[in-house]
Design a protein around this motif. Structure first.
Motif, PDB file in Angstrom:
ATOM      1  N   GLU A 129      49.456  34.157  45.656  1.00 47.72           N
ATOM      2  CA  GLU A 129      48.384  35.462  46.046  1.00 47.72           C
ATOM      3  C   GLU A 129      49.016  36.870  45.774  1.00 47.72           C
ATOM      4  O   GLU A 129      48.043  37.765  45.511  1.00 47.72           O
ATOM      5  CB  GLU A 129      47.739  35.246  47.345  1.00 47.72           C
ATOM      6  N   ASN A 130      49.981  36.872  46.182  1.00 47.86           N
ATOM      7  CA  ASN A 130      50.520  38.471  45.999  1.00 47.86           C
ATOM      8  C   ASN A 130      51.219  38.741  44.878  1.00 47.86           C
ATOM      9  O   ASN A 130      51.934  39.991  44.703  1.00 47.86           O
ATOM     10  CB  ASN A 130      51.551  38.582  47.378  1.00 47.86           C
ATOM     11  N   ALA A 183      55.379  38.090  51.174  1.00 45.47           N
ATOM     12  CA  ALA A 183      54.091  39.029  50.456  1.00 45.47           C
ATOM     13  C   ALA A 183      54.709  40.256  50.348  1.00 45.47           C
ATOM     14  O   ALA A 183      54.747  40.832  49.468  1.00 45.47           O
ATOM     15  CB  ALA A 183      53.166  38.868  51.590  1.00 45.47           C
ATOM     16  N   LYS A 194      55.312  42.107  46.450  1.00 50.01           N
ATOM     17  CA  LYS A 194      54.572  43.264  46.236  1.00 50.01           C
ATOM     18  C   LYS A 194      55.741  44.247  45.937  1.00 50.01           C
ATOM     19  O   LYS A 194      55.247  45.098  45.138  1.00 50.01           O
ATOM     20  CB  LYS A 194      53.532  43.784  47.357  1.00 50.01           C
TER      21      LYS A 194
END
Length: 164
Positions: free
Chosen positions: A18-19, A79, A83
């Motif tokens: 997702e990240n 996460a 990023k």
């Protein structure tokens, strides 16, 4: 762009994807890497996966891909770390004789991007200069390809250049 692989278990696999992680997995990714898969620039691992990553030392070590807590690639904050590295975080450190080796770019980068990256490194090094250091902090600066000759950079013009 930086290709990031994440070695983790359970819910963190979905969290990593997702990240922005390009590859995420547990034992399946370990087996894939052991089989010769190295289509990534950074490997991030959670502490619980490190015993399995240790088996990959011969493959990852010489290429500088082995996760390391000191470099921030062994973490529980998947996460945030994904990023950071996807956003262009660069780590640099000195060798035994005090020389800084850092990746400025790749051969397919535009000259303006390489110059911008070089200026960003210069600004970052100056900003992180130890408070106790005296005298000239930069002695010289050279840029080279992996297997090519080096070219001296004019430090005065680099430091005088405005940031983009």
């Amino acid at each position: 762009t930086m290709r990031v692989a994440v070695l983790t278990q359970g819910d963190n696999v979905a969290l990593a994807t997702e990240n922005g992680a390009d590859y995420a997995g547990a034992d399946d990714l370990v087996d894939k890497i052991a089989g010769g898969f190295l289509e990534f620039d950074k490997l991030i691992a959670t502490p619980d996966m490190m015993p399995k990553v240790a088996k990959l030392g011969r493959v990852l070590g010489p290429r500088g891909l082995m996760p390391n807590p000191k470099a921030g690639t062994v973490t529980t904050d998947i996460a945030g770390t994904v990023k950071d590295f996807k956003g262009g975080k660069v780590e640099y450190r000195l060798d035994k004789s005090g020389n800084l080796h850092v990746l400025v770019g790749r051969a397919d980068f535009k000259p303006e991007s390489l110059l911008e990256n070089l200026k960003a490194i210069q600004v970052s090094v100056d900003a992180n200069k130890p408070p106790g250091s005296k005298g000239a902090y930069w002695k010289s600066c050279y840029v080279c390809t992996t297997m090519g000759p080096s070219v001296k950079v004019n430090l005065n013009s680099l430091q005088a250049m405005k940031e983009a």
